[in-house]
Write an enzyme that holds these catalytic residues in place. Structure first.
Site, PDB file in Angstrom:
ATOM      1  N   SER A  73      61.038  61.846  68.182  1.00  0.00           N
ATOM      2  CA  SER A  73      61.490  60.601  68.813  1.00  0.00           C
ATOM      3  C   SER A  73      62.413  60.866  69.989  1.00  0.00           C
ATOM      4  CB  SER A  73      62.236  59.797  67.757  1.00  0.00           C
ATOM      5  OG  SER A  73      62.947  58.746  68.341  1.00  0.00           O
ATOM      6  N   TYR A 100      69.083  59.114  60.374  1.00  0.00           N
ATOM      7  CA  TYR A 100      67.654  59.130  60.713  1.00  0.00           C
ATOM      8  C   TYR A 100      67.399  60.019  61.931  1.00  0.00           C
ATOM      9  CZ  TYR A 100      63.584  57.863  63.361  1.00  0.00           C
ATOM     10  OH  TYR A 100      62.457  57.945  64.131  1.00  0.00           O
ATOM     11  N   LYS A 156      65.324  63.879  62.627  1.00  0.00           N
ATOM     12  CA  LYS A 156      64.328  64.271  63.642  1.00  0.00           C
ATOM     13  C   LYS A 156      64.784  65.551  64.361  1.00  0.00           C
ATOM     14  CE  LYS A 156      61.289  61.102  62.918  1.00  0.00           C
ATOM     15  NZ  LYS A 156      60.048  61.463  62.219  1.00  0.00           N
TER      16      LYS A 156
HETATM   17  C1  WQD Z   1      64.641  47.656  71.790  1.00  0.00           C
HETATM   18  C2  WQD Z   1      65.621  46.811  72.569  1.00  0.00           C
HETATM   19  C3  WQD Z   1      67.516  46.086  71.275  1.00  0.00           C
HETATM   20  C4  WQD Z   1      65.414  43.538  68.476  1.00  0.00           C
HETATM   21  C5  WQD Z   1      64.123  52.086  67.811  1.00  0.00           C
HETATM   22  C6  WQD Z   1      64.713  53.123  66.890  1.00  0.00           C
HETATM   23  C7  WQD Z   1      64.650  54.470  67.515  1.00  0.00           C
HETATM   24  C8  WQD Z   1      63.217  54.813  67.947  1.00  0.00           C
HETATM   25  C9  WQD Z   1      62.583  53.709  68.710  1.00  0.00           C
HETATM   26  C10 WQD Z   1      61.914  56.054  66.368  1.00  0.00           C
HETATM   27  C11 WQD Z   1      67.085  47.156  72.283  1.00  0.00           C
HETATM   28  C12 WQD Z   1      66.694  44.903  71.721  1.00  0.00           C
HETATM   29  C13 WQD Z   1      65.730  44.407  69.516  1.00  0.00           C
HETATM   30  C14 WQD Z   1      65.781  42.187  68.594  1.00  0.00           C
HETATM   31  C15 WQD Z   1      66.729  42.645  70.752  1.00  0.00           C
HETATM   32  N1  WQD Z   1      62.344  54.996  66.860  1.00  0.00           N
HETATM   33  N2  WQD Z   1      66.387  43.960  70.621  1.00  0.00           N
HETATM   34  N3  WQD Z   1      66.425  41.775  69.729  1.00  0.00           N
HETATM   35  O1  WQD Z   1      66.496  50.403  69.520  1.00  0.00           O
HETATM   36  O2  WQD Z   1      65.035  51.417  71.308  1.00  0.00           O
HETATM   37  O3  WQD Z   1      64.820  52.117  69.023  1.00  0.00           O
HETATM   38  O4  WQD Z   1      62.779  52.462  68.054  1.00  0.00           O
HETATM   39  O5  WQD Z   1      62.334  57.083  66.298  1.00  0.00           O
HETATM   40  O6  WQD Z   1      65.135  55.397  66.645  1.00  0.00           O
HETATM   41  O7  WQD Z   1      66.046  52.759  66.663  1.00  0.00           O
HETATM   42  O8  WQD Z   1      64.019  49.838  69.664  1.00  0.00           O
HETATM   43  O9  WQD Z   1      62.705  47.791  69.358  1.00  0.00           O
HETATM   44  O10 WQD Z   1      64.786  48.110  67.973  1.00  0.00           O
HETATM   45  O11 WQD Z   1      65.003  47.649  70.421  1.00  0.00           O
HETATM   46  O12 WQD Z   1      67.348  42.227  71.740  1.00  0.00           O
HETATM   47  O13 WQD Z   1      65.565  41.371  67.693  1.00  0.00           O
HETATM   48  O14 WQD Z   1      65.473  45.435  72.158  1.00  0.00           O
HETATM   49  O15 WQD Z   1      68.880  45.781  71.310  1.00  0.00           O
HETATM   50  O16 WQD Z   1      67.796  47.014  73.451  1.00  0.00           O
HETATM   51  P1  WQD Z   1      65.193  50.916  69.919  1.00  0.00           P
HETATM   52  P2  WQD Z   1      64.079  48.323  69.266  1.00  0.00           P
END
Ligand code: WQD
Length: 343
Positions: A127, A152, A156
């Protein structure tokens, strides 16, 4: 070339899309999954898309005896793609040992099995979380790894190190770690897709659930970031493009004749998209307007990240094909299809 591939976590989100791409390229697929975060019906979706069966066994990779028995009974496997792992960032902070035990033990058991049963090729599901908030964007594979933000993320990082050490000590194991940015969307058939259990953590499933009326509003976590529109930026790539990269990684491992061989690739589009841009994309492809509530930043979130994709483009010969709107449309089609058949 031995075309039998073991896919651990093959009924999960990225795993199931990868199984489809492997079957379509005439690989034979064995799936091991304990179904802790996926459903057996996913196998029906895979069959409906490809017209091909994969072998399935339900068990936990932490059970080393069971895994040895599996390898003993299936001596023809030449490659492994290892997806099976826990992945909820928040839960990993509350239950770190659950994450370390599961994610690391399962990997070590697999590597023991590869040594014992002489399986040469491993593709590992890693990741972009290993980079944290990088100082320079886009991030290349040489961007320094930051101390992990969560147990988590740490699993990785540690897993990549365990694999690298094993590759360098082994006479024959070769491996590729794929560092995914943010996978979204579903197979265009809408027969498989992402199935978040409970309230989704990730942005796109939360958007599609809001669009269909399961959630009252979309929580936008922060509009005061140092970005053009104030919302956080990520590199969202279509899961089918991501799945294809795994097939290319397997093919690359077959081509590698000398050991040790360990490589890392960033997989993303190379383009940053903000939360508000993602919302606009959804509204364009669905024709629906979302209720929004801007809330505080989510703890642990970084401001912005996107991939430098040149290494994957040049060395792996891979690049994303879908546009953002195309990927978002498949997520929306999947949400509609899934709700129609399951409500
Ligand atoms: C994206 C953006 C949120 C939900 C996650 C894992 C990470 C990796 C990839 C695997 C952020 C914003 C989100 C919501 C929002 N996975 N958001 N409202 O945080 O980049 O990473 O996936 O390894 O470890 O943590 O992805 O889709 O959760 O969020 O505003 O209801 O959307 O704050 O900026 P993220 P995400």
């Amino acid at each position: 070339m031995n075309n039998k591939v073991l896919v651990t976590g093959g009924t999960g989100y990225i795993g199931s899309h990868t199984v489809v791409e492997l079957l379509e390229k005439d690989f034979e697929v064995y799936i091991i999954d304990n179904l802790s975060n996926s459903r057996i019906e996913v196998l029906d979706g895979i069959y409906a898309i490809t017209g091909k069966q994969s072998e399935f066994e339900k068990f936990d990779l932490c059970d080393q005896d069971r895994l040895r028995t599996f390898f003993k009974n299936n001596k023809d496997i030449g490659s492994i793609i290892h997806f099976a792992a826990y992945k909820a960032v928040g839960e990993s902070v509350e239950k770190p040992l659950k994450y370390y035990r599961n994610n690391l033990l399962s990997l070590m058991n697999l590597l023991d099995g590869m040594e014992e049963f002489h399986i040469p090729n491993l593709v590992f599901s890693s990741s972009c979380t290993v980079y944290g908030q990088a100082e320079n964007l886009p991030v290349t594979e040489k961007t320094p790894i930051k101390p992990a933000e969560s147990p988590y993320g740490n699993t990785k990082q540690i897993s990549e190190e365990i694999i690298q050490d094993t590759v360098y000590s082994s006479k024959f194991i070769k491996s590729v770690s794929l560092r995914y940015f943010n996978p979204i969307g579903a197979h265009p058939s809408a027969l498989i897709g992402e199935l978040p259990m409970g309230v989704p953590d990730n942005l796109v499933p939360y958007i599609t659930q809001t669009g269909i009326g399961i959630r009252d509003f979309l929580r936008v976590f922060g509009n005061d970031y140092n970005t053009p529109d104030g919302s956080a930026i990520r590199d969202y790539l279509h899961v089918v493009d991501l799945a294809k990269a795994h097939v290319m990684a397997i093919e690359r491992l077959f081509e590698k004749k000398s050991t040790p061989s360990y490589e890392v690739f960033n997989l993303g589009t190379g383009k940053g998209v903000s939360v508000f841009e993602m919302i606009k994309s959804f509204e364009r492809v669905s024709g629906r307007k979302l209720n929004l509530k801007v809330l505080d930043r989510r703890p642990g979130d970084i401001e912005k990240i996107w991939a430098d994709t040149r290494h994957a483009n040049n060395e792996l010969g891979w690049k994303t094909e879908s546009s953002l709107d195309e990927a978002v449309k498949t997520a929306w089609d999947w949400e509609k299809h899934y709700r129609k058949s399951n409500l």
